[in-house]
Enzyme design. Sequence first.
Site, mmCIF file in Angstrom:
data_model
loop_
_atom_site.group_PDB
_atom_site.id
_atom_site.type_symbol
_atom_site.label_atom_id
_atom_site.label_comp_id
_atom_site.label_asym_id
_atom_site.label_seq_id
_atom_site.Cartn_x
_atom_site.Cartn_y
_atom_site.Cartn_z
ATOM 1 N NE ARG A 1 -3.099 2.774 2.600
ATOM 2 C CZ ARG A 1 -3.271 3.519 3.678
ATOM 3 N NH1 ARG A 1 -2.906 3.068 4.866
ATOM 4 N NH2 ARG A 1 -3.792 4.725 3.582
ATOM 5 C CG HIS B 1 -1.073 9.335 3.289
ATOM 6 N ND1 HIS B 1 -1.089 7.984 3.563
ATOM 7 C CD2 HIS B 1 -0.744 9.944 4.454
ATOM 8 C CE1 HIS B 1 -0.781 7.770 4.824
ATOM 9 N NE2 HIS B 1 -0.564 8.962 5.393
ATOM 10 C CD GLU C 1 -4.543 7.925 9.715
ATOM 11 O OE1 GLU C 1 -3.997 8.999 10.030
ATOM 12 O OE2 GLU C 1 -4.157 6.826 10.144
ATOM 13 C CG ASN D 1 -5.106 3.639 8.684
ATOM 14 O OD1 ASN D 1 -5.213 2.631 7.988
ATOM 15 N ND2 ASN D 1 -4.788 4.817 8.163
ATOM 16 C CE1 TYR E 1 0.278 2.894 13.498
ATOM 17 C CE2 TYR E 1 -1.690 4.077 12.821
ATOM 18 C CZ TYR E 1 -0.461 3.520 12.516
ATOM 19 O OH TYR E 1 0.020 3.572 11.230
ATOM 20 C CD GLU F 1 -1.555 4.198 8.153
ATOM 21 O OE1 GLU F 1 -1.269 4.601 9.308
ATOM 22 O OE2 GLU F 1 -1.727 4.965 7.196
#
Length: 445
Positions: free
Chosen positions: A69, A113, A158, A288, A290, A349
């Site tokens: 990606r 992005h 995002e 994504n 985290y 991600e």
Amino acid sequence: MRDGFVWGVATSAYQIEGARHADGKGESIWDRFSDAGRLADPGDIACDHYRRYDEDVALMAELGVDAYRFSIAWTRVLPDGSGAVNQPGLDFYRRLVDLLLEHGITPFVTLYHWDLPQPLEEAGGWPDRDTVEAYLHYVDVTTRALGDRVRHWITHNEPWVAAHLGYLEGRFAPGRTDWSDALAAGHHLLLSHGRAVPAIRANAPGSTVGIALDCRHSYSASDDPADVAANRHFDGFRNRWFFDPVFGKGYPTDMVDAYRGRGRLGDDMIRDGDLDAIAAPIDFLGLNFYTSIPIRVGAEESEDTEVAPGPEPPAGYTEMGWPIKPDALTDFLVRIQRDYSPPAVMITENGASFSEGPSADGRVHDLRRIDYLAEHVEATRKAIDSGVNVTGYFVWSLLDNLEWVAGFDQRFGLVWVDHSTGRRVPKDSYHWYRALLMQQQQAGE
């Protein structure tokens, strides 16, 4: 994991490409932000991927990933954001895609992005509705050029970050601090996504199209009703405001009420047909993920944690200061399935920042990253076992890249990069991931 599950790595153009002035590339908002001294390190060279992409593709081939990606820099294709096409810029991405395909690596292309062309920012940026039309022109040019090679597209990465950190908090490019700008930017990012979906399908028939939304899983810091309410608000501020409209629910009414009076929420921003366009059916949701954080009253719109970013975090935290909460990934995936029923979810991600460099034996022993990734792969498997249709997992990131305003200090890569020479050193986590992929391949044979 089930047959057909996609294993990959991810990057973004501004964070790795460098070659700021090469072959007709234009200026982006991040170039201007860097020139203003807002980044810890300038982005002109980054990882020099533009010149070393063949080396990086070889690293991916040796790693054994199914997919890569990456994002396309709008300013390489259309240096001014619109107008004449820059053929050398398109040719670079053609060469990259062709090399990936030669090595059996499937390209997943992110069209935006965060690197808006600076001339479009000067004309109003994402708060201006005309930027939607400029984006659609860029999407049309790019997907016509690469649609015969690329079968998987992500419209945006995002949009919360681009809108809120860029136009409300001012910590990211372009550095504005205005609620009206942030709300309008977020809406136009989502609108441009929805309108791009059918355009991509027309130019690249048979392709899959999705969007990559970041999330912040959160939980109430206590059972106090005030903390519970604060957590509900944070979820609306951080997650539901973007997830709900993509899946046809419109903007959440509790947050519309909360935002009323902060900025433009009327007909001048949300026009007839906008919400229907935003809800264009997608083939997959990119998630994504985290971390997860506790929320208490007074912190309804803050992501701050009790641990500051730094090289020596306590156990259970990454060097970004983020708590390590793999079970929260399972919980969020189950929630997405329950609340939105996407046709598929891909973890676009997931990764952790730890700064280990080469030791005396020449290797990078990043055990903390291996532990983080192993726990989150297992969390993904648990979600699949719970009925969530997760179809892929991409590690962030292939390389130690330019981590936006943090510069080179925050290292997320499977491959260590010496940013003074460009030298690449695969870390122990790279070898761990390679072994995992070999194991998965053998299990599927």
